[in-house]
Design a protein around this motif. Sequence first.
Motif, short mmCIF file in Angstrom:
data_model
loop_
_atom_site.label_atom_id
_atom_site.label_comp_id
_atom_site.label_asym_id
_atom_site.label_seq_id
_atom_site.Cartn_x
_atom_site.Cartn_y
_atom_site.Cartn_z
N ALA A 173 0.84 -1.20 0.00
CA ALA A 173 0.00 0.00 0.00
C ALA A 173 0.87 1.25 0.00
O ALA A 173 0.61 2.21 -0.73
CB ALA A 173 -0.92 0.00 1.22
N VAL A 174 1.92 1.24 0.81
CA VAL A 174 2.85 2.37 0.88
C VAL A 174 3.54 2.55 -0.47
O VAL A 174 3.69 3.68 -0.97
CB VAL A 174 3.88 2.15 2.01
N GLU A 175 3.95 1.45 -1.10
CA GLU A 175 4.61 1.52 -2.41
C GLU A 175 3.68 2.06 -3.48
O GLU A 175 4.09 2.86 -4.33
CB GLU A 175 5.12 0.13 -2.80
N ALA A 176 2.41 1.64 -3.45
CA ALA A 176 1.44 2.11 -4.44
C ALA A 176 1.23 3.62 -4.32
O ALA A 176 1.14 4.33 -5.32
CB ALA A 176 0.11 1.37 -4.26
N ILE A 177 1.18 4.12 -3.09
CA ILE A 177 1.02 5.56 -2.86
C ILE A 177 2.23 6.33 -3.37
O ILE A 177 2.10 7.38 -3.99
CB ILE A 177 0.77 5.84 -1.36
#
Length: 294
Positions: A173-177
């Motif tokens: 999720a952090v990477e997608a953001i």
Amino acid sequence: MSIYSSKKIVAIGGGHGLGRMLAALKEFGENATGIVATTDNGGSTGRIRECQGGIAWGDTRNCINQLITDPSIGSMMFEYRFKGSGDLNGHNLGNLMLTALDNLSVRPLEAIHLIRKLLAVDVNIIPMSEHPSDLTALSVDGKWVTGETSVDEMEQDLQRLDLDPVVPATKEAVEAIAQADCIILGPGSFLTSIMPPLLLADLSQAICQNQTAKVVFVENLSPEYGPAGRMTLEQKLLWCERALQGRKLDVILGEEAHSDICNQWNCVTLPLASPNRDWRHDRVKLKHAIESLL
């Protein structure tokens, strides 16, 4: 190169609102990602959490339901809800399937990947955290309550929200953001769908650090009840920005003009309601609105 292959979009929230948004973004395929709240403790989800533990699966199931395009035996099973008397009454089979796959997998995200593959869902679905946590709220009179259902029923206004225990965000999720060109908050229940993911420090920090992405807040079309219903739009926006460590919201997207706040935020007013259900966003209108912002 089309907008669908060149732009990456992340939508954050839970339940019906996020599912509606992701359905509108379906043409972006794997370039669209939904980060789903996992703190629900009501209904079938709450009963499963009580006896099995783990994260709440209801909002994830709802999002996947709205992304299924080809009806199949698998999709019929995933959407089935038991009726009658006894322990199975009210349980959604999709919640039970996700719980079972979670028990068979190394991590919850793998369970979602398996269901997406089974149901031919291209859009990425990521739980906000893979660790169980509950929403807690402090009322203005100093009383703490725990659990989403209790927060929704609070008669006092809120001072603050927290997660108990404090858990890390899912690294994907952090990477997608970090890679997103656009980050969408809402529509959905403000306190119990939009805010829980923003309470994760590493997730909110990732939004704050991505200064090139456009952060869009999408308003609901119908009023909320409970403490969220007593909050003004300005209060909600300020809560979001406080959770995002001061990161300014770039666009407020809604159907109604807000002359009182347009000197503070960039308000974009467009028709978004479904023609036959004016309380629900129309997928095509929502799709065109987001594309126009990109």
